[in-house]
Design a protein around this motif. Structure first.
Motif, PDB file in Angstrom:
ATOM      1  N   CYS A   1      -2.259   6.507 -16.371  1.00 62.00           N
ATOM      2  CA  CYS A   1      -1.154   6.281 -15.447  1.00 62.00           C
ATOM      3  C   CYS A   1      -1.174   4.841 -14.945  1.00 62.00           C
ATOM      4  CB  CYS A   1      -1.261   7.265 -14.278  1.00 62.00           C
ATOM      5  SG  CYS A   1      -0.061   6.988 -12.965  1.00 62.00           S
ATOM      6  N   GLU A   2      -0.065   4.139 -15.080  1.00 57.56           N
ATOM      7  CA  GLU A   2       0.009   2.756 -14.623  1.00 57.56           C
ATOM      8  C   GLU A   2      -0.066   2.674 -13.097  1.00 57.56           C
ATOM      9  OE1 GLU A   2       3.129   0.413 -16.415  1.00 57.56           O
ATOM     10  OE2 GLU A   2       3.116   1.682 -18.199  1.00 57.56           O
ATOM     11  N   LEU A   3       0.457   3.667 -12.409  1.00 60.89           N
ATOM     12  CA  LEU A   3       0.387   3.693 -10.949  1.00 60.89           C
ATOM     13  C   LEU A   3      -1.062   3.836 -10.504  1.00 60.89           C
ATOM     14  CD1 LEU A   3       2.159   3.722  -8.380  1.00 60.89           C
ATOM     15  CD2 LEU A   3       2.184   6.219  -8.548  1.00 60.89           C
ATOM     16  N   GLN A   4      -1.786   4.691 -11.182  1.00 64.09           N
ATOM     17  CA  GLN A   4      -3.198   4.890 -10.876  1.00 64.09           C
ATOM     18  C   GLN A   4      -3.986   3.597 -11.097  1.00 64.09           C
ATOM     19  OE1 GLN A   4      -5.344   7.463 -13.648  1.00 64.09           O
ATOM     20  NE2 GLN A   4      -6.200   8.592 -11.913  1.00 64.09           N
ATOM     21  N   THR A   5      -3.684   2.913 -12.187  1.00 65.11           N
ATOM     22  CA  THR A   5      -4.360   1.647 -12.480  1.00 65.11           C
ATOM     23  C   THR A   5      -4.070   0.598 -11.416  1.00 65.11           C
ATOM     24  OG1 THR A   5      -4.220   2.094 -14.855  1.00 65.11           O
ATOM     25  CG2 THR A   5      -4.588  -0.191 -14.189  1.00 65.11           C
ATOM     26  N   LEU A   6      -2.822   0.557 -10.978  1.00 66.96           N
ATOM     27  CA  LEU A   6      -2.421  -0.440  -9.992  1.00 66.96           C
ATOM     28  C   LEU A   6      -3.074  -0.176  -8.631  1.00 66.96           C
ATOM     29  CD1 LEU A   6      -0.765  -2.951  -9.730  1.00 66.96           C
ATOM     30  CD2 LEU A   6       1.244  -1.563  -9.235  1.00 66.96           C
ATOM     31  N   VAL A   7      -3.209   1.084  -8.253  1.00 66.86           N
ATOM     32  CA  VAL A   7      -3.891   1.438  -7.005  1.00 66.86           C
ATOM     33  C   VAL A   7      -5.331   0.923  -7.028  1.00 66.86           C
ATOM     34  CG1 VAL A   7      -4.813   3.381  -5.679  1.00 66.86           C
ATOM     35  CG2 VAL A   7      -2.443   3.415  -6.434  1.00 66.86           C
ATOM     36  N   GLU A   8      -5.984   1.090  -8.163  1.00 65.02           N
ATOM     37  CA  GLU A   8      -7.364   0.640  -8.279  1.00 65.02           C
ATOM     38  C   GLU A   8      -7.456  -0.878  -8.263  1.00 65.02           C
ATOM     39  OE1 GLU A   8      -8.800   2.479 -11.815  1.00 65.02           O
ATOM     40  OE2 GLU A   8      -8.819   4.509 -10.957  1.00 65.02           O
ATOM     41  N   LYS A   9      -6.519  -1.567  -8.925  1.00 61.50           N
ATOM     42  CA  LYS A   9      -6.552  -3.029  -8.969  1.00 61.50           C
ATOM     43  C   LYS A   9      -6.307  -3.645  -7.598  1.00 61.50           C
ATOM     44  CE  LYS A   9      -5.427  -4.116 -13.798  1.00 61.50           C
ATOM     45  NZ  LYS A   9      -6.586  -5.016 -13.997  1.00 61.50           N
ATOM     46  N   LEU A  10      -5.384  -3.055  -6.832  1.00 58.88           N
ATOM     47  CA  LEU A  10      -5.074  -3.593  -5.510  1.00 58.88           C
ATOM     48  C   LEU A  10      -6.035  -3.087  -4.429  1.00 58.88           C
ATOM     49  CD1 LEU A  10      -1.162  -3.545  -5.489  1.00 58.88           C
ATOM     50  CD2 LEU A  10      -2.698  -5.463  -5.907  1.00 58.88           C
ATOM     51  N   GLY A  11      -6.855  -2.128  -4.790  1.00 62.26           N
ATOM     52  CA  GLY A  11      -7.867  -1.649  -3.849  1.00 62.26           C
ATOM     53  C   GLY A  11      -7.315  -0.852  -2.687  1.00 62.26           C
ATOM     54  N   ILE A  12      -6.255  -0.098  -2.906  1.00 63.69           N
ATOM     55  CA  ILE A  12      -5.692   0.738  -1.839  1.00 63.69           C
ATOM     56  C   ILE A  12      -6.550   1.987  -1.673  1.00 63.69           C
ATOM     57  CG2 ILE A  12      -3.711   2.159  -1.180  1.00 63.69           C
ATOM     58  CD1 ILE A  12      -1.920   0.105  -2.411  1.00 63.69           C
ATOM     59  N   GLU A  13      -7.034   2.219  -0.480  1.00 63.35           N
ATOM     60  CA  GLU A  13      -7.919   3.348  -0.223  1.00 63.35           C
ATOM     61  C   GLU A  13      -7.337   4.332   0.783  1.00 63.35           C
ATOM     62  OE1 GLU A  13     -11.649   1.730   0.915  1.00 63.35           O
ATOM     63  OE2 GLU A  13     -12.100   0.952  -1.104  1.00 63.35           O
ATOM     64  N   GLU A  14      -6.253   3.945   1.475  1.00 62.78           N
ATOM     65  CA  GLU A  14      -5.601   4.865   2.399  1.00 62.78           C
ATOM     66  C   GLU A  14      -4.135   4.470   2.567  1.00 62.78           C
ATOM     67  OE1 GLU A  14      -7.515   4.691   6.147  1.00 62.78           O
ATOM     68  OE2 GLU A  14      -7.075   2.571   6.482  1.00 62.78           O
ATOM     69  N   LEU A  15      -3.329   5.431   3.011  1.00 62.20           N
ATOM     70  CA  LEU A  15      -1.903   5.199   3.198  1.00 62.20           C
ATOM     71  C   LEU A  15      -1.588   5.154   4.684  1.00 62.20           C
ATOM     72  CD1 LEU A  15      -0.333   7.543   0.486  1.00 62.20           C
ATOM     73  CD2 LEU A  15      -0.915   5.125   0.304  1.00 62.20           C
ATOM     74  N   GLU A  16      -0.757   4.195   5.079  1.00 62.68           N
ATOM     75  CA  GLU A  16      -0.404   4.029   6.475  1.00 62.68           C
ATOM     76  C   GLU A  16       0.983   4.571   6.786  1.00 62.68           C
ATOM     77  OE1 GLU A  16      -0.817  -0.091   7.283  1.00 62.68           O
ATOM     78  OE2 GLU A  16      -2.975  -0.154   6.832  1.00 62.68           O
ATOM     79  N   TYR A  17       1.609   5.193   5.785  1.00 63.04           N
ATOM     80  CA  TYR A  17       2.960   5.717   5.980  1.00 63.04           C
ATOM     81  C   TYR A  17       2.950   7.237   5.828  1.00 63.04           C
ATOM     82  CZ  TYR A  17       4.355   0.863   5.350  1.00 63.04           C
ATOM     83  OH  TYR A  17       4.483  -0.491   5.483  1.00 63.04           O
ATOM     84  N   PRO A  18       3.857   7.936   6.508  1.00 63.53           N
ATOM     85  CA  PRO A  18       3.938   9.395   6.324  1.00 63.53           C
ATOM     86  C   PRO A  18       4.350   9.728   4.890  1.00 63.53           C
ATOM     87  CG  PRO A  18       5.820   8.582   7.582  1.00 63.53           C
ATOM     88  CD  PRO A  18       4.856   7.433   7.477  1.00 63.53           C
ATOM     89  N   ILE A  19       3.820  10.820   4.384  1.00 60.92           N
ATOM     90  CA  ILE A  19       4.065  11.207   2.989  1.00 60.92           C
ATOM     91  C   ILE A  19       5.179  12.238   2.937  1.00 60.92           C
ATOM     92  CG2 ILE A  19       3.051  12.310   0.970  1.00 60.92           C
ATOM     93  CD1 ILE A  19       0.350  11.178   1.842  1.00 60.92           C
ATOM     94  N   LEU A  20       6.141  11.995   2.070  1.00 55.49           N
ATOM     95  CA  LEU A  20       7.257  12.915   1.861  1.00 55.49           C
ATOM     96  C   LEU A  20       7.164  13.476   0.448  1.00 55.49           C
ATOM     97  CD1 LEU A  20       9.988  14.201   2.653  1.00 55.49           C
ATOM     98  CD2 LEU A  20      11.090  12.139   1.747  1.00 55.49           C
ATOM     99  N   TYR A  21       6.826  14.758   0.337  1.00 52.05           N
ATOM    100  CA  TYR A  21       6.771  15.406  -0.977  1.00 52.05           C
ATOM    101  C   TYR A  21       8.142  15.994  -1.287  1.00 52.05           C
ATOM    102  CZ  TYR A  21       5.028  18.205  -4.870  1.00 52.05           C
ATOM    103  OH  TYR A  21       4.804  18.736  -6.117  1.00 52.05           O
TER     104      TYR A  21
END
Length: 851
Positions: free
Chosen positions: A137-157
Motif C-alpha cells: 500500500c502506497e499510503l502505508q509506505t508514506l505513513v512510515e516515511k513521514l513518521g506519523i505515529e498518531e492522528l490529531e483529527y477526529p476519524i470519520l469511517y
C-alpha cells in the motif's frame, strides 16, 4: 530524428538534467529524487488531488504542486524542508481521518504483522493488517516515511458497503482516498470512460455514472484501475488475501494472438497474479480480462486430471508414466499411415507444435496432422500466409488516419486493439465499422454499417472497390443505405493510409467469396495495413512450425521439393507428400481411424470415430478416451509463442510442482511425444531440455532466434511454394425470403480445447450469450416475448432454448452463439444439433413452444 532538448535545474543543491517540458515531479523521479505523491502516475495527466507533492521553488510564492509545475532551465527546487514536511504530515493526517487507520499509526503494528498474520483471513477491513494491500500500500509506505505515529483529527469511517458483485475484483470504497488514478486510467489510457467521480463533498465516490453497475456501463474488466490504485480499495478476488509476492518473471499471455507481455508474480513458487509490462512494445502496459485474471484460475483448477490414466474394462485406472507411455507406443506400433491422425491445439508452444509434426512425419511415417487453428483461417492457408506475409504492427494502429474494422468487438476479446483504435480516434482518425450487431466499436465509430450476418464481406468488397456501380451492387446485396455506404467509402479514401482490422468471426461463415475477393484487392494495394485477427494464441506459430498436413516447418509447402529435401536430409528419413488430411475428416466421422491422438484439442461434441483415442491435455474431454496423458499447463512448462506480428516471445516456466499425490505428475507436451517416439524406435528425439528443440527449430527456420530468446523484431512469412489456393465456397450468402436467417457466432473463450468460460468463475458472470437472440420487430411479428421458449428448425435439424430480445438487432436474423469448446458446456445439449449446422447463415423456421 531531432534529439529531445534537456534542461538543467537544481534539486536541494544538486544539479540535474531533465527532458524539456517535464513536470518538476517527473524530473525528480528521473533523477532518483523522492517527492511523495498518492495521485500522480507517470502515464496519467496531473491531478493535484492529494497535495502531497508540494515543494519550494525559488521565485514562486507558496508551495506549488510539483506534479502541475513545469520544470524550467535554472529552476531551484527544495523538496524536504522542515516547513514542507510539516505541511505534508498535516495533509496526510487529513487523508487518514477518512481512512481506516488504526493499525497505520498503532505502536504495535510491527508485532501485529509478525505474530497475527492469520487474522487477515477473516476478510474484515478495519486496519492495514486486515487490508488486501498490506505491505503493498502506497499510503502505508508514506505513513512510515513521514513518521506519523498518531492522528490529531477526529476519524470519520464512511461505512460504505463493499461491492463484491463484479467478476474479478472487489471494491471497498472505505479505503478509497479519491486520488482519481482509476478514473484517469479508464478515461485517458483505456479510452472507455466507464469510471467517474459521482456525488460531491464528503459523499464523493468513484463509480459509473447514473447508478449503473460496471458491466452495464461497458467496463472491459481489464484491471487497469486495480493496478494503479494506491490503497486496497480495489482488490483482485483470486489473490487478495495472498499477501505480497516474492518474485516476478516476464512472460507472454497464452490466450490470444496479440501476445501481451505480462509480469507473472508468484509467492513460494506458486503463481499469484499477472500484471502488464509497462514498456512492452506490444501491449504498452495494458491487458485484457483473460490475461489479467484468468491464467492462475485455469491452471490451478481443482478439476484438472494431473495423472496418467488408461481405460480397462470401462474403468479408469491410474498408471505410472512408464506404463502409460508403453501403452501409447504399443497401440501406435504397426499402425498404417492412413489409419492414424493427430489433432493439435494452436495454443501449444512452438516447441510442442514442432515436435508434434515431427512425431507424425518421422515416428509415424504419416502426414495426417492438423491444427485447431484451421477453423479460423477461412479462405485457406495460402491466403493467410499472404496476409501474414505483410508487416503487421499493433501499436501502428494509433497513428493511422483511417481505420476499417470488420466483424470486430473488442470489449472482452482483443481489447488491446480497441485501446489502440481509441487512441487513433483521439488524434482525429476516421473509423468505419461493419457488423450486424452493436459493439463497443459501433458506439465510437464515425460510421456503423449494420450489414446482415454473412454480408460483412460483401460490404467490405463494395467499399474497397469504391466505384458507383460497386457501391450500388453492394447496397442492393446488403440492404444497406447507398448514401451511407458511399460516405464510408469516401471517408476511408480521404486519409493518407488505411488500416483494416478483421475480427475472427468473419471467417466462420460458410460462404466467403466476397470477403476473399475484398482481401485480395487489399493485398494488391500499397499504404494499406491489414490486421487479420484469429483465435488461438499460437496459430501463426503453428503455420511456421508446419503443424498442418500441407505445410513443412518454415513454413514451406509440402510439395516444395527443396524444403522437403532439406528436412529429409536433417531427419535422415523420407517424408510423405500427401496433404489431404484436415480436422474436418475427424469431426464428420466418415472415416474410422485405428488410433487418433489429440494434443490440447477436444473438437466436437461426441467421441471421434476411432478404435483407440489418446488425449494429451490439461483436462479430460467430455467424451470417453482410452488413454489420458496429463500435459503440463502453460505455467508448468517453458517454450515460445509467435504473436500476430511475427515476434517470437518467451513463455518461461513459472511453477515446478513436485510429483506427488497432491500436485500430480504432469509433463510438457514435447517430453511426452519424444518419449513415445523413442519407444517406437524413431531417431532424433533425444532431447534433454526445451532449448535443444529451440536450436533445431532455429536451424530449420530462417530468422528464428537461437535459444528461444525473445525476438523483438516483427518478421513476415515467406512467399510459399507448393501450396495451392483454396477456392472459397461459390455463390453468396442465401437470403431467407420470408423466413428468418439463423446466424451462428462463436461464444466464450478457450485454451487448449477447454472452455475458459466453464473453468473461470468470473467469465461465467460475463457470459450472457446463451439461447437465441431476436430483434424487437421480429419478436412482435411472431408474438414472442423475452424469456419465451422457442424451437428453431432448419429442415430436419432443430434446437430449443429461451429467447432474448435485443433492440439493436436487425430484422430478419436470429442469433445463436455456439461454444468454442464443449468442456463444461453440456447443459447446451438441447442446441447441439444446431451447433452442427454446416450452413451459416441458414434459413430457419421459428416456432413458439406451446403454440
Amino acid at each position: 530524428m531531432a534529439k529531445n532538448k534537456t534542461i538543467r535545474m537544481d534539486f536541494n543543491g544538486r544539479t540535474v538534467t531533465a527532458p524539456e517540458g517535464s513536470t518538476v515531479l517527473r524530473a525528480a523521479e528521473l533523477n532518483g529524487i523522492y517527492i511523495p505523491t498518492l495521485c500522480s502516475h507517470k502515464d496519467l495527466s496531473p491531478f493535484g488531488g492529494c497535495r502531497m507533492c508540494i515543494v519550494e521553488i525559488e521565485g514562486i510564492r507558496g508551495y506549488p504542486l510539483s506534479c502541475y509545475t513545469t520544470a524550467a532551465e535554472g529552476m531551484k527546487v527544495k523538496t524536504d524542508t522542515k516547513e514542507i514536511v510539516t505541511i505534508r504530515k498535516e495533509i496526510l493526517q487529513l487523508i487518514l481521518s477518512e481512512h481506516p487507520s488504526t493499525c497505520l499509526v498503532c505502536d504495535e503494528r510491527v508485532e501485529c504483522r509478525n505474530f497475527m498474520g492469520t487474522v487477515r483471513k477473516s476478510g474484515v477491513t478495519t486496519g492495514c493488517h486486515y487490508c488486501p494491500s498490506d505491505q503493498q500500500c502506497e499510503l502505508q509506505t508514506l505513513v512510515e516515511k513521514l513518521g506519523i505515529e498518531e492522528l490529531e483529527y477526529p476519524i470519520l469511517y464512511r461505512g460504505d458497503v463493499q461491492e463484491r458483485g463484479d467478476p474479478f475484483y472487489d471494491r471497498d470504497y472505505n479505503l478509497c482516498i479519491l486520488c482519481g488514478r482509476c478514473v484517469r486510467m479508464c478515461q485517458e489510457m483505456r479510452g472507455t470512460s466507464v469510471l467517474a467521480f459521482t456525488h460531491r463533498g464528503s459523499k464523493a465516490i468513484v463509480g459509473p455514472a447514473f447508478g449503473r453497475n460496471h458491466q452495464d456501463a461497458g467496463c472491459e474488466f481489464c484491471g487497469a484501475c486495480v493496478e494503479v490504485c494506491p490503497t486496497g480499495a480495489l482488490a483482485e478476488k483470486a489473490c487478495k488475501w495472498d499477501g505480497k509476492p516474492d518474485g516476478a518473471v516476464t512472460s507472454t499471455c497464452p490466450y490470444c494472438a496479440i501476445g501481451c507481455q505480462l509480469d507473472f508474480h508468484s509467492k513460494s513458487g506458486r503463481f499469484m497474479k499477472a500484471l502488464p509490462v509497462a514498456e512492452s512494445d506490444v501491449n504498452d502496459g495494458q491487458a485484457c480480462l483473460k490475461g489479467r485474471f484468468c491464467i492462475g484460475e485455469l491452471s490451478h483448477h481443482f478439476g484438472r486430471n494431473r495423472k496418467p490414466f488408461a481405460r480397462e474394462n470401462n474403468y479408469w485406472k491410474e498408471k505410472p508414466w512408464t506404463e502409460a507411455l508403453d501403452i501409447a507406443a504399443e497401440k501406435l506400433k504397426g499402425v498404417k499411415s492412413s489409419e492414424f491422425a493427430m489433432l493439435v491445439s494452436s495454443d501449444c508452444t512452438n516447441e510442442s507444435l514442432y515436435m508434434a509434426q515431427k512425431f507424425v512425419r518421422s515416428a509415424m511415417g504419416a502426414n495426417s496432422i492438423d491444427n485447431t487453428g484451421r477453423q479460423t483461417l477461412g479462405g485457406g492457408l495460402k491466403l493467410w500466409t499472404e496476409l501474414l506475409g505483410r508487416p503487421i504492427s499493433i501499436q501502428d494502429i494509433r497513428s493511422s488516419s483511417r481505420i476499417l474494422a470488420v466483424g470486430l468487438d473488442t470489449r472482452f476479446n482483443y481489447s488491446i486493439v480497441g485501446v489502440e483504435i481509441r487512441k487513433a480516434m483521439q488524434h482525429g482518425a476516421g473509423v468505419v465499422t461493419i457488423g450486424p450487431r452493436e459493439s463497443n466499436l459501433a458506439r465510437y465509430a464515425d460510421i456503423w454499417l449494420q450489414s446482415p450476418p454473412g454480408f460483412e464481406g460483401t460490404a467490405l468488397k463494395a467499399i474497397i472497390k469504391g466505384t458507383a456501380a460497386a457501391l450500388a451492387e453492394g447496397a442492393k446485396a446488403t440492404k444497406l443505405d447507398l448514401q451511407q455506404l458511399g460516405k464510408a467509402a469516401s471517408l476511408l479514401k480521404s486519409g493518407e493510409d488505411l488500416t483494416v482490422i478483421l475480427g475472427p468471426s468473419l471467417f466462420r461463415y460458410s460462404v466467403l467469396g466476397d470477403l476473399v475477393d475484398g482481401l485480395r484487392m487489399l493485398l494488391s494495394r500499397k499504404n494499406v495495413k491489414i490486421l487479420p485477427l484469429y483465435t488461438g494464441a499460437n496459430t501463426r506459430g503453428a503455420l511456421e512450425m508446419g503443424a498442418f498436413s500441407e505445410l513443412l516447418p518454415g513454413p514451406a509447402g509440402i510439395k516444395d521439393k527443396d524444403a522437403r529435401l532439406k528436412l529429409e536430409k536433417r531427419w535422415n528419413q523420407s517424408i510423405p507428400s500427401d496433404n489431404g488430411f484436415t480436422a474436418a475428416q475427424v469431426l464428420e466421422g466418415k472415416k474410422k481411424y485405428k488410433v487418433l491422438y489429440m494434443i490440447g484439442s477436444q473438437p466436437g461434441f461426441d467421441r471421434p470415430n476411432c478404435d483407440f483415442l489418446i488425449v494429451q491435455d490439461i483436462f479430460e474431454p467430455n467424451y470417453p478416451c482410452d488413454l489420458f496423458l496429463p500435459a503440463a499447463s502453460f505455467l508448468e512448462s517453458a517454450g515460445t509463442l509467435v504473436n500476430i506480428e511475427g515476434r517470437v516471445q518467451d513463455a518461461p516456466k513459472i511453477e515446478s510442482p513436485p510429483d506427488s499425490v497432491m500436485h500430480g505428475r504432469t509433463r510438457p507436451d514435447w517430453w511426452i511425444l519424444s518419449e513415445i517416439a523413442k519407444r517406437l524406435g524413431a531417431v532424433g528425439f533425444d532431447y534433454e531440455a526445451v532449448g535443444d528443440i529451440q536450436r533445431e527449430i532455429a536451424a530449420m527456420i530462417p530468422g528464428y532466434p537461437k535459444g528461444g530468446k525473445t525476438d523483438r523484431s516483427r518478421r513476415v512469412l515467406p512467399e510459399l511454394k507448393g501450396l495451392s489456393e483454396t477456392p472459397p465456397a461459390d455463390g453468396r450468402v442465401a437470403r431467407a425470403g420470408k423466413k428468418l436467417v439463423l446466424a451462428l457466432r462463436p461464444m466464450g473463450y478457450t485454451h487448449r480445447g477447454v472452455s475458459l468460460t466453464a473453468k473461470v468463475e468470473g467469465l461465467q458472470i460475463l457470459n450472457p450469450e446463451t439461447g437465441f437472440f431476436l430483434s424487437r420487430e421480429d419478436a412482435e411479428k411472431l408474438g414472442i416475448t423475452a424469456g419465451d421458449h422457442i424451437t428453431v428448425r432448419a429442415g430436419s435439424i432443430q434446437g430449443a432454448a429461451p429467447v432474448k430480445i435485443e433492440p439493436e438487432l436487425q430484422q430478419g436474423a436470429i442469433y445463436l452463439y455456439i461454444p468454442e469448446a464443449v468442456g463444461g458446456l453440456m447443459e447446451t445439449s438441447d442446441l447441439a444439433a444446431l451447433y452442427r449446422l454446416k450452413k451459416n447463415p441458414c434459413p430457419v423456421e421459428v416456432i413458439k413452444n406451446g403454440v
